[in-house]
Design a protein around this motif. Structure first.
Motif, PDB file in Angstrom:
ATOM      1  N   PRO A   1      -4.840  17.891   8.197  1.00 46.82           N
ATOM      2  CA  PRO A   1      -5.953  17.026   7.796  1.00 46.82           C
ATOM      3  C   PRO A   1      -5.728  15.533   8.028  1.00 46.82           C
ATOM      4  O   PRO A   1      -6.393  14.711   7.404  1.00 46.82           O
ATOM      5  N   ASN A   2      -4.776  15.180   8.881  1.00 48.49           N
ATOM      6  CA  ASN A   2      -4.569  13.794   9.299  1.00 48.49           C
ATOM      7  C   ASN A   2      -4.203  12.861   8.156  1.00 48.49           C
ATOM      8  O   ASN A   2      -4.916  11.902   7.861  1.00 48.49           O
ATOM      9  N   PRO A   3      -3.091  13.107   7.477  1.00 49.75           N
ATOM     10  CA  PRO A   3      -2.627  12.167   6.465  1.00 49.75           C
ATOM     11  C   PRO A   3      -1.985  10.946   7.105  1.00 49.75           C
ATOM     12  O   PRO A   3      -1.786  10.877   8.318  1.00 49.75           O
ATOM     13  N   GLY A   4      -1.654   9.963   6.260  1.00 48.53           N
ATOM     14  CA  GLY A   4      -0.865   8.829   6.717  1.00 48.53           C
ATOM     15  C   GLY A   4      -1.658   7.675   7.295  1.00 48.53           C
ATOM     16  O   GLY A   4      -2.868   7.592   7.178  1.00 48.53           O
ATOM     17  N   TYR A   5      -0.894   6.738   7.902  1.00 49.90           N
ATOM     18  CA  TYR A   5      -1.434   5.586   8.636  1.00 49.90           C
ATOM     19  C   TYR A   5      -2.242   4.646   7.739  1.00 49.90           C
ATOM     20  O   TYR A   5      -3.272   4.107   8.129  1.00 49.90           O
TER      21      TYR A   5
ATOM     22  N   GLU B   1      -0.732  -4.994   8.903  1.00 51.94           N
ATOM     23  CA  GLU B   1       0.350  -4.017   8.840  1.00 51.94           C
ATOM     24  C   GLU B   1      -0.283  -2.637   8.771  1.00 51.94           C
ATOM     25  O   GLU B   1      -1.323  -2.452   8.150  1.00 51.94           O
ATOM     26  N   GLN B   2       0.361  -1.650   9.416  1.00 49.39           N
ATOM     27  CA  GLN B   2      -0.113  -0.281   9.349  1.00 49.39           C
ATOM     28  C   GLN B   2       1.063   0.666   9.476  1.00 49.39           C
ATOM     29  O   GLN B   2       1.976   0.441  10.285  1.00 49.39           O
ATOM     30  N   SER B   3       1.051   1.713   8.672  1.00 49.60           N
ATOM     31  CA  SER B   3       2.076   2.735   8.780  1.00 49.60           C
ATOM     32  C   SER B   3       2.010   3.406  10.147  1.00 49.60           C
ATOM     33  O   SER B   3       0.925   3.640  10.690  1.00 49.60           O
ATOM     34  N   GLU B   4       3.158   3.730  10.681  1.00 50.04           N
ATOM     35  CA  GLU B   4       3.229   4.441  11.961  1.00 50.04           C
ATOM     36  C   GLU B   4       3.667   5.881  11.764  1.00 50.04           C
ATOM     37  O   GLU B   4       4.083   6.543  12.712  1.00 50.04           O
ATOM     38  N   THR B   5       3.531   6.373  10.543  1.00 45.33           N
ATOM     39  CA  THR B   5       3.981   7.724  10.226  1.00 45.33           C
ATOM     40  C   THR B   5       3.009   8.364   9.250  1.00 45.33           C
ATOM     41  O   THR B   5       2.193   7.671   8.629  1.00 45.33           O
ATOM     42  N   ASP B   6       3.104   9.687   9.123  1.00 47.23           N
ATOM     43  CA  ASP B   6       2.337  10.366   8.081  1.00 47.23           C
ATOM     44  C   ASP B   6       3.217  10.729   6.894  1.00 47.23           C
ATOM     45  O   ASP B   6       2.765  11.389   5.969  1.00 47.23           O
ATOM     46  N   GLU B   7       4.466  10.289   6.897  1.00 47.77           N
ATOM     47  CA  GLU B   7       5.374  10.568   5.801  1.00 47.77           C
ATOM     48  C   GLU B   7       5.227   9.505   4.715  1.00 47.77           C
ATOM     49  O   GLU B   7       4.576   8.477   4.901  1.00 47.77           O
TER      50      GLU B   7
ATOM     51  N   VAL C   1       0.867  -1.173   0.000  1.00 45.21           N
ATOM     52  CA  VAL C   1       0.000   0.000   0.000  1.00 45.21           C
ATOM     53  C   VAL C   1       0.906   1.226   0.000  1.00 45.21           C
ATOM     54  O   VAL C   1       1.732   1.402   0.897  1.00 45.21           O
ATOM     55  N   ALA C   2       0.773   2.049  -1.038  1.00 47.31           N
ATOM     56  CA  ALA C   2       1.662   3.190  -1.242  1.00 47.31           C
ATOM     57  C   ALA C   2       1.067   4.433  -0.584  1.00 47.31           C
ATOM     58  O   ALA C   2       0.060   4.962  -1.045  1.00 47.31           O
ATOM     59  N   GLN C   3       1.686   4.864   0.487  1.00 47.42           N
ATOM     60  CA  GLN C   3       1.290   6.089   1.174  1.00 47.42           C
ATOM     61  C   GLN C   3       2.152   7.211   0.618  1.00 47.42           C
ATOM     62  O   GLN C   3       3.278   7.428   1.056  1.00 47.42           O
ATOM     63  N   THR C   4       1.621   7.914  -0.398  1.00 47.27           N
ATOM     64  CA  THR C   4       2.416   8.892  -1.133  1.00 47.27           C
ATOM     65  C   THR C   4       1.785  10.270  -1.068  1.00 47.27           C
ATOM     66  O   THR C   4       0.651  10.441  -0.639  1.00 47.27           O
TER      67      THR C   4
END
Length: 377
Positions: free
Chosen positions: A291-295, A307-313, A60-63
């Motif tokens: 606006p709460n990006p990420g995760y 799995e889950q991102s622990e960052t908003d980057e 999952v691409a968090q871009t």
């Protein structure tokens, strides 16, 4: 909770644009719904195609989300697609090619709340087109499926702005162009409303053109049965998709999403879900951090994040799904419909279908004004 509150080609590209894009637009059999009635079973099973492998790998691409520039549409849009291609390279690097890479709602066009209909249609893509062919080349290179959202213009729907989630298969073929099912109404501050055309907004004409089965389209692939959605807080929609055989629900967001909504969808229907949200985007000149990006993440049938991102980057969330063993034991969700169906049949939502079939709002304020006069509550 306002997930849309973000404020905010050179000669080679022109050569690509000159290609005959119909060559890349072969419809998949699972997408050929025109003129067909609702297709589903009532014995707990669901239609599938044979799996290519027992275990699939997903990224999952968090871009970032960067709006295309109206004064330089082609090059700024191309820059966004090139960034997606770079991310696909990264996802397919040391850990090896992925079977599926899922992007968020607006990685190509970006989003700005000040765009009116004409602005948004200018930055929207057409499918197929040069942007999808750049991505198709990457899909062929790595043998991976890609999913991503975008604003889209469709010559079959002149004057409309569509929000579509596209799936490209591992051979570079476009196998899904799924419309957003519906927009939230009465949700955004200041009386504004979204002006994209969704299935619900033109439901009768949509069914007439494409068939009832395509209202909730299940994309049957060798990596599993896929359903895409950029809608939020719509449990009945995801229940229907699961009843029709969805095994992996690919969801997108912009700026925010409700974690409980994603987890509950998987838990109640015993399916996998992915949620692709955009990252923080400081390169976006209209960017605000709040606006709460990420995760972004991947959720299992038990409703827990695998799995889950622990960052908003910017990052990649990688996971594996044992699709073969899952399918062996998986059935349609258990719903005692006889207990509640008469309630559903008598219920009426505050906003009915087909509300913009005969009128296309020109911006968010116009959409708010128009829809305020249409409420049934």
């Amino acid at each position: 909770m306002d997930r849309r509150s973000l404020l905010g080609a050179g000669a080679g590209f022109a050569g690509v644009a000159a290609l005959d894009w119909t060559a890349f637009a072969r419809p998949a059999a699972a997408q050929d719904h025109e003129g067909r009635a609702l297709q589903m079973r009532s014995d707990g099973t669901y239609a599938v195609v044979p799996l290519a492998k027992d275990l699939i790998s997903i990224a999952v691409a968090q871009t970032r989300v960067v709006p295309a520039e109206l004064i330089n549409v082609s090059q700024s849009r191309r820059a966004n697609v090139q960034h997606m291609c770079d991310v696909i390279d990264m996802a397919s690097g040391f850990s090896g090619p992925k079977d599926l890479i899922a992007f968020h709602e607006f990685p190509i066009t970006g989003y700005r709340h000040v765009w009116n209909l004409d602005d948004a249609r200018r930055i929207a893509i057409e499918i197929p087109g040069p942007e999808t062919e750049m991505l198709a080349a990457k899909a062929r290179e790595y043998g991976t499926y890609l999913s991503f959202g975008s604003y889209v213009r469709d010559p079959d729907w002149p004057g409309r702005l569509l929000s579509i989630t596209t799936i490209i298969d591992d051979t570079g073929q476009i196998i899904a162009k799924d419309w957003k099912a519906r927009n939230l109404k009465g949700f955004f501050p200041g009386g504004r409303e979204l002006f994209t055309t969704t299935i619900y907004d033109v439901l009768d004409e949509y069914v007439e053109r494409y068939g009832r089965d395509h209202v909730v389209p299940i994309i049957r692939t060798p990596i599993g049965n896929l359903y895409t959605s950029s809608s939020q807080l719509e449990p009945e929609l995801f229940r229907a998709a699961a009843m029709k055989g969805a095994e992996i629900i690919l969801r997108t967001a912009t700026g925010n999403y409700n974690t409980l909504d994603i987890r509950a969808t998987s838990m109640y229907n015993r399916v996998y879900s992915t949620i692709a949200n955009n990252s923080a985007s400081p390169e976006n000149i209209y960017y605000l951090a709040d606006p709460n990006p990420g995760y972004a993440g991947i959720v299992g049938p038990d409703g827990e994040f695998i799995e889950q991102s622990e960052t908003d980057e910017e990052t990649l969330v990688n996971g594996r799904i044992p699709i073969a063993s899952f399918r062996e034991r998986h059935k349609q969700p258990i719903v005692h419909s006889e207990l509640v169906m008469d309630v559903f049949e008598q219920y009426r939502s505050p906003y009915g279908p087909n509300l913009i079939a005969d009128y296309q709002p020109t911006d968010t304020e116009d959409a708010g004004r128009y829809l305020r006069e249409k409420t049934r509550w």
